[in-house]
Design a protein around this motif. Structure first.
Motif, short mmCIF file in Angstrom:
data_model
loop_
_atom_site.label_atom_id
_atom_site.label_comp_id
_atom_site.label_asym_id
_atom_site.label_seq_id
_atom_site.Cartn_x
_atom_site.Cartn_y
_atom_site.Cartn_z
N UNK A 1 0.82 -1.21 0.00
CA UNK A 1 0.00 0.00 0.00
C UNK A 1 0.86 1.26 0.00
N UNK A 2 1.94 1.26 0.76
CA UNK A 2 2.83 2.43 0.72
C UNK A 2 3.36 2.65 -0.68
N UNK A 3 3.69 1.55 -1.35
CA UNK A 3 4.21 1.65 -2.72
C UNK A 3 3.21 2.26 -3.67
N UNK A 4 1.93 1.87 -3.54
CA UNK A 4 0.91 2.42 -4.43
C UNK A 4 0.83 3.93 -4.30
N UNK A 5 0.81 4.43 -3.07
CA UNK A 5 0.64 5.86 -2.88
C UNK A 5 1.93 6.64 -3.11
N UNK A 6 3.07 5.98 -2.99
CA UNK A 6 4.32 6.57 -3.47
C UNK A 6 4.23 6.77 -4.98
#
Length: 284
Positions: free
Chosen positions: A187-192
């Protein structure tokens, strides 16, 4: 995400809701080991054979994140058969949209897997950018049909209409046994990637298409039929709602508003619970 340039390792504008999300999900998995640099996760499974009860084996799987590509079509589609319950709709077109958007979206696979199997994915689609696609029109039509609350239905029409350019539909599906250690970096990667796309997409139109103010999520839960009564009964510790994915509980807590409606496929057989959909809206 490992496939981005290292200069993007620190974002100037972190989205606060998902910093909270990452922390909350980390608490769900407080015993997880530090993840390797490539965001891989190894899962060990012990099992016995019916032919040899004394045999125990260990299966190791190194999961990694990859950009979406056309070869992932069947692997992604098989994870979405009941995304809109039992509705017949353009699922193939929906999968095509997910795979065509390569700058924002992640596919989870096993490294060096000859079968190239897909074990999970995540993406976020702009409701305005894809408004004329048959599959997206069917998603909107379906949600307006199942929503029984007039006030919420009016909100939906606003999000699908005049506010659509600021709305992202988050789609995330995965195999049941995917290690929970992967969820926070996923999820962090998606919003990054959304933050990078706002800066790096080649046209202003594309950059604006990732300037989300609202996110929509469609999730599944088990809901006790007498859940409202259970909440009032202080003598019981049984939860009224059981979330099939742990992050959905976090999204629900972060939501600005939501509504629930019954799932018509894969109904549970018990008289105590029903399997429902939750539609959640929260601010970016």
């Amino acid at each position: 995400m490992p496939r981005r340039p290292t200069k993007r390792g620190h974002l100037r504008n972190t989205q606060p809701a998902f910093s909270r999300l990452a922390r909350s999900m980390a608490l769900l998995n407080s015993s997880r080991k530090p993840k390797p640099k490539n965001n891989n996760s190894t899962i060990n499974e012990s099992h016995s054979s019916s032919e040899d009860e004394d045999f125990e084996g260990v299966v190791q799987a190194d999961f990694a994140f990859f950009d979406p590509k056309p070869d992932d079509f069947h692997g992604v589609k098989v994870l979405l058969p009941t995304y809109l319950d039992n509705k017949e709709w353009d699922l193939s077109g929906f999968v095509d949209l997910i795979l065509q958007q390569t700058t924002v979206g992640t596919i989870i696979k096993i490294e060096e897997d000859e079968d190239n199997g897909v074990y999970g994915f995540i993406s976020a689609l702009n409701m305005q950018r894809y408004k004329d696609c048959k599959c997206m029109m069917e998603v909107k039509e379906y949600l307006l049909k199942v929503c029984q609350d007039k006030e919420i239905k009016d909100k939906l029409r606003t999000y699908f209409g005049e506010q659509a350019e600021h709305v992202g539909l988050v789609i995330s599906q995965r195999g049941v046994n995917l290690p929970p250690q992967l969820l926070p970096p996923l999820y962090d990667g998606l919003f990054d990637e959304i933050s990078w796309a706002i800066e790096d997409e080649p046209t202003e139109e594309l950059r604006k298409s990732f300037c989300f103010k609202y996110y929509l999520i469609l999730g599944k839960v088990y809901k006790h039929k007498n859940g409202d009564q259970k909440k009032k009964d202080c003598s019981t510790t049984e939860e009224a709602i059981i979330y099939l994915k742990p992050e959905d509980e976090i999204f629900h807590n972060l939501s600005a508003w939501s509504f629930c409606f019954p799932l018509r496929t894969q109904q549970v057989t018990t008289n105590e619970a029903s399997r429902d959909f939750y539609f959640i809206v929260f601010n970016a």
